[in-house]
Design an enzyme around this catalytic site. Structure first.
Site, mmCIF file in Angstrom:
data_model
loop_
_atom_site.group_PDB
_atom_site.id
_atom_site.type_symbol
_atom_site.label_atom_id
_atom_site.label_comp_id
_atom_site.label_asym_id
_atom_site.label_seq_id
_atom_site.Cartn_x
_atom_site.Cartn_y
_atom_site.Cartn_z
ATOM 1 N N ASP A 13 -1.594 -5.249 5.543
ATOM 2 C CA ASP A 13 -2.202 -4.670 4.343
ATOM 3 C C ASP A 13 -3.599 -4.147 4.645
ATOM 4 O O ASP A 13 -4.581 -4.889 4.572
ATOM 5 C CB ASP A 13 -2.230 -5.707 3.214
ATOM 6 C CG ASP A 13 -0.840 -6.011 2.692
ATOM 7 O OD1 ASP A 13 0.008 -5.094 2.696
ATOM 8 O OD2 ASP A 13 -0.591 -7.157 2.297
ATOM 9 N N LYS A 35 5.033 -5.722 8.148
ATOM 10 C CA LYS A 35 5.300 -5.081 6.861
ATOM 11 C C LYS A 35 4.269 -3.990 6.602
ATOM 12 O O LYS A 35 3.063 -4.232 6.679
ATOM 13 C CB LYS A 35 5.257 -6.127 5.741
ATOM 14 C CG LYS A 35 5.625 -5.563 4.381
ATOM 15 C CD LYS A 35 5.874 -6.673 3.391
ATOM 16 C CE LYS A 35 4.622 -7.182 2.731
ATOM 17 N NZ LYS A 35 3.974 -6.211 1.831
ATOM 18 N N ASP A 61 7.680 -1.867 2.578
ATOM 19 C CA ASP A 61 7.612 -2.527 1.266
ATOM 20 C C ASP A 61 7.064 -1.559 0.215
ATOM 21 O O ASP A 61 5.893 -1.618 -0.143
ATOM 22 C CB ASP A 61 6.706 -3.761 1.416
ATOM 23 C CG ASP A 61 6.574 -4.577 0.149
ATOM 24 O OD1 ASP A 61 7.398 -4.430 -0.769
ATOM 25 O OD2 ASP A 61 5.615 -5.387 0.078
ATOM 26 N N LYS A 63 8.754 -1.064 -2.814
ATOM 27 C CA LYS A 63 9.183 -1.559 -4.135
ATOM 28 C C LYS A 63 9.536 -0.390 -5.063
ATOM 29 O O LYS A 63 8.965 -0.227 -6.147
ATOM 30 C CB LYS A 63 8.100 -2.428 -4.772
ATOM 31 C CG LYS A 63 7.721 -3.647 -3.949
ATOM 32 C CD LYS A 63 6.768 -4.545 -4.725
ATOM 33 C CE LYS A 63 6.324 -5.763 -3.948
ATOM 34 N NZ LYS A 63 5.368 -5.499 -2.869
ATOM 35 N N HIS A 65 11.149 1.977 -7.785
ATOM 36 C CA HIS A 65 11.617 1.700 -9.151
ATOM 37 C C HIS A 65 11.570 2.995 -9.950
ATOM 38 O O HIS A 65 10.507 3.454 -10.349
ATOM 39 C CB HIS A 65 10.702 0.626 -9.784
ATOM 40 C CG HIS A 65 11.195 0.083 -11.081
ATOM 41 N ND1 HIS A 65 10.665 -1.057 -11.654
ATOM 42 C CD2 HIS A 65 12.168 0.496 -11.925
ATOM 43 C CE1 HIS A 65 11.294 -1.318 -12.794
ATOM 44 N NE2 HIS A 65 12.198 -0.378 -12.981
ATOM 45 N N ASP A 66 12.744 3.618 -10.152
ATOM 46 C CA ASP A 66 12.806 4.894 -10.892
ATOM 47 C C ASP A 66 14.277 5.089 -11.266
ATOM 48 O O ASP A 66 15.088 4.171 -11.091
ATOM 49 C CB ASP A 66 12.271 6.027 -9.995
ATOM 50 C CG ASP A 66 11.722 7.210 -10.787
ATOM 51 O OD1 ASP A 66 12.372 7.617 -11.780
ATOM 52 O OD2 ASP A 66 10.667 7.739 -10.412
ATOM 53 N N THR A 70 16.571 9.404 -8.140
ATOM 54 C CA THR A 70 15.269 9.487 -7.463
ATOM 55 C C THR A 70 15.109 8.367 -6.441
ATOM 56 O O THR A 70 14.658 8.589 -5.309
ATOM 57 C CB THR A 70 14.140 9.424 -8.525
ATOM 58 O OG1 THR A 70 14.337 10.510 -9.424
ATOM 59 C CG2 THR A 70 12.768 9.518 -7.893
ATOM 60 N N THR A 125 5.487 -12.494 -6.925
ATOM 61 C CA THR A 125 4.950 -13.860 -6.827
ATOM 62 C C THR A 125 3.572 -13.985 -7.473
ATOM 63 O O THR A 125 3.060 -15.082 -7.627
ATOM 64 C CB THR A 125 4.869 -14.308 -5.356
ATOM 65 O OG1 THR A 125 4.322 -13.240 -4.603
ATOM 66 C CG2 THR A 125 6.230 -14.649 -4.812
ATOM 67 N N GLY A 215 0.376 -12.334 4.792
ATOM 68 C CA GLY A 215 -0.637 -11.288 4.941
ATOM 69 C C GLY A 215 -1.978 -11.862 5.313
ATOM 70 O O GLY A 215 -2.261 -12.121 6.485
ATOM 71 N N ARG A 216 -2.810 -12.101 4.290
ATOM 72 C CA ARG A 216 -4.206 -12.469 4.535
ATOM 73 C C ARG A 216 -4.428 -13.656 5.464
ATOM 74 O O ARG A 216 -5.385 -13.617 6.255
ATOM 75 C CB ARG A 216 -4.925 -12.645 3.185
ATOM 76 C CG ARG A 216 -5.163 -11.296 2.513
ATOM 77 C CD ARG A 216 -5.415 -11.404 1.029
ATOM 78 N NE ARG A 216 -4.180 -11.719 0.303
ATOM 79 C CZ ARG A 216 -4.104 -11.793 -1.026
ATOM 80 N NH1 ARG A 216 -5.187 -11.597 -1.756
ATOM 81 N NH2 ARG A 216 -2.951 -12.047 -1.602
#
Ligand code: C5P
Length: 238
Positions: A13, A35, A61, A63, A65-66, A70, A125, A215-216
């Protein structure tokens, strides 16, 4: 179960291209996947995904959504980057999920690429029960996640993203072979940040998560490669 290293996915990220690539090079020997998320994708697009994919298998990643048409077209384009895993939001419905899975598989085949796994995000999450109620979703996050995981399985997807506490119930309902990808991982003593439903690497592994997204705790560590190796060991021991 594959070894700890193969079950670790490090979230790259960052928005600077050089930082994303440097992190990918550092953690590639210690992780099964890296990722690439919205931050880097919006800044640098599919070329960066291709470049990262030459260093380590990529979980892209986005995500999505449509409407089904599409999302299907976007999933096909995402598959052409060579990503090993792609995702959509289960909340987009079964027709949308089905379109994503079918179009991604067709696109990979046409480009002679390995077939990517297409998975669905159940409930983020970062959302807890009050946050779910706020957007009008019925039930607890665990109930909503289970309902959406079953829908994803019926729509022919390969697995879901879910929180550590939901792994056992979703595994029981969806069976072995359904990929459970789990963020919200925090080694003991690290900062939770904006994650609300968290577990240690060992606990998530023990509960049956296939792939742990971190990630972090890795990217913000002074030595990201060493942090990734330590987490892989914790997964293995779990
Ligand atoms: O830094 P941290 O370990 O919290 O990063 C978790 C990663 O997993 C982030 O890239 C975040 O976008 C992603 N993620 C998540 N929850 C989901 C799906 C993906 O935290 N449900």
């Amino acid at each position: 179960m594959p070894e700890g290293r193969e079950r670790l996915c490090v979230a790259l990220d960052a928005s600077e291209r050089e930082r994303v690539l440097a992190l990918a090079r550092l953690v590639a020997p210690a992780a099964g996947f890296v990722k690439v998320g919205l931050e880097a994708f919006c800044a640098h697009g599919p070329d960066l995904v291709r470049e990262v994919a030459s260093l380590a298998p990529v979980f892209l990643d986005l995500k999505l959504h449509d409407i089904p048409n599409t999302v299907g077209a976007a999933a096909a384009a995402a598959a052409r980057t060579g990503a090993a895993i792609l995702n959509v939001h289960a909340g987009g419905g079964s027709a949308m999920m089905r379109a994503a899975g079918e179009r991604a598989r067709e696109a990979a085949e046409a480009a002679a690429l390995p077939r990517p796994k297409v998975i669905a995000v159940t409930v983020l999450t970062s959302l807890d029960a009050p946050a779910l109620a706020e957007v009008g979703l019925a039930g607890t996050p665990a109930e909503a996640a289970l309902r959406l995981a079953l829908l994803a399985k019926e729509a022919g997807l390969d697995g879901v993203v879910c929180s550590p506490g939901e792994v056992a119930a979703i595994r029981a309902a969806c069976g072995e072979g359904f990929l459970l990808v789990v963020p919200g991982i925090r080694p003991a003593g690290s900062e939770a940040g904006d994650q609300k439903r968290i577990a240690t690497p060992g606990a998530a592994a023990k509960a049956g998560a296939d792939l742990l997204v971190v990630g972090r705790p890795v990217t913000a560590a002074a030595d990201p490669a060493a942090a990734a190796r330590a987490i892989a060991r914790e997964i293995e021991a779990g």
